[in-house]
Design a protein around this motif. Structure first.
Motif, short mmCIF file in Angstrom:
data_model
loop_
_atom_site.label_atom_id
_atom_site.label_comp_id
_atom_site.label_asym_id
_atom_site.label_seq_id
_atom_site.Cartn_x
_atom_site.Cartn_y
_atom_site.Cartn_z
N GLU A 128 2.33 1.59 -3.43
CA GLU A 128 1.28 2.06 -4.35
C GLU A 128 1.06 3.56 -4.22
O GLU A 128 0.72 4.25 -5.20
CB GLU A 128 -0.02 1.31 -4.06
CG GLU A 128 -1.17 1.63 -5.00
CD GLU A 128 -2.41 0.82 -4.69
OE1 GLU A 128 -3.50 1.41 -4.58
OE2 GLU A 128 -2.28 -0.41 -4.54
N GLN A 165 0.83 -1.20 0.00
CA GLN A 165 0.00 0.00 0.00
C GLN A 165 0.87 1.26 0.00
O GLN A 165 0.57 2.24 -0.69
CB GLN A 165 -0.94 0.00 1.21
CG GLN A 165 -1.96 -1.13 1.20
CD GLN A 165 -2.79 -1.14 -0.06
OE1 GLN A 165 -3.47 -0.18 -0.39
NE2 GLN A 165 -2.71 -2.25 -0.79
N THR A 174 -5.19 4.83 -0.06
CA THR A 174 -4.89 3.41 -0.21
C THR A 174 -5.95 2.60 0.53
O THR A 174 -6.89 3.14 1.10
CB THR A 174 -3.49 3.06 0.35
OG1 THR A 174 -3.53 3.12 1.78
CG2 THR A 174 -2.44 4.01 -0.19
#
Length: 279
Positions: free
Chosen positions: A22, A19, A149
């Motif tokens: 990302e 996460q 996220t």
């Protein structure tokens, strides 16, 4: 971009790392003495391998400790003995006393946040919550790591130890309830009534933990429930099953003996009776 060191990429830790990656951040990890499965999880999460923990810490602003609870203090000690001046987030399922000890071990010169993760490993359609307790500015900083996220940052209402206490409170019910379900089904199966048990369970209310207003009526009936739990313990023993949890329930109910038939008590009073210091 913020650089984070992850200790260590288990199924939850790797998902948390993914996460952060990302969201555009750099996640480091140290592969020394780690299994092939751990290496695969780290690679799939997008974490970057470092030759040593010292190298990772020198490059990092944040350390995330997500490891088996029994290893939490050893992991913290490995950071405390090296140069690091950022934010240390302990997101392990440990008790508040151990969390306080870790915070004392990590300081001075670093900021420590007490963390607790709720939910499945985040990713795809799955989301999780990371509760944080401690310095609010540092918690805000960690919040930015996971903006937009599947890991949602929440604040625990208290100081270091309160997030861990929240985790212990939730897990004490969740883990024990699932274990009790196993014992209940084993007992029903021993007597050939497993299908009927499942049928009855399907019509039960499932919001027990989310309805504390119901607890005064439980305390008021504990004097009747305790003898029933003693019979349940005998039934379990006769079936070759552990009776410890049933006997523990009797011990808990004994603290409500003075609440007999007083279903109009306040929830706060009922909870206070469980916290008797002289018992």
């Amino acid at each position: 971009m913020t650089t984070v060191t992850l200790l260590h990429p288990g199924s939850m830790g790797a998902a948390v790392a993914a996460q952060a990656v990302e969201a555009g951040h750099e996640v480091l990890w140290v592969p020394d003495d780690r299994s092939e499965a751990t290496r695969r999880r780290a690679m799939e999460a997008g974490a970057i391998a470092c030759d040593s923990l010292g190298e990772a810490l020198e490059r990092s602003d944040v350390v995330l400790s997500v490891c088996p609870p029994q290893a939490a203090e050893d992991v913290a000690a490995s950071v405390a003995d090296r140069a690091f001046s950022g934010v240390y987030v302990d997101a392990n399922a440990i008790n508040p006393q151990r969390m306080q000890h870790i915070a004392e071990r990590i300081r001075p010169g670093r900021t420590v946040l007490d963390g607790a993760i709720f939910g499945p490993p985040p990713g795809g359609q799955r989301s999780a919550r990371l509760y944080l307790a401690g310095d609010s500015h540092s918690a805000d900083f960690v919040d930015t790591l996971f903006k937009d996220t599947c890991l949602h940052i929440r604040r625990a209402s208290g100081n270091i130890g309160s997030a861990s206490a929240l985790k212990m409170a939730f897990a004490s019910y969740q883990k024990a309830a699932r274990t009790l379900a196993g014992v209940a089904h084993a007992l029903a199966d021993a007597h050939g009534v497993g299908d009927q048990l499942t049928a009855e369970a399907e019509i039960m209310a499932s919001n027990i933990l989310s309805d504390p207003a119901y607890l005064p009526s439980v305390a008021a009936r504990a004097w009747r429930w305790a003898p029933e739990m003693q019979d349940i313990a005998e039934t379990l023993r006769a079936a070759g099953l552990p009776a410890d949890m049933a006997e523990a329930a009797v011990a808990v109910m004994s603290r409500w003996e003075g609440d007999k038939d007083q279903s109009d008590l306040e929830v706060a009073d009922v909870l206070a009776h469980l916290r008797r210091q002289d018992a």
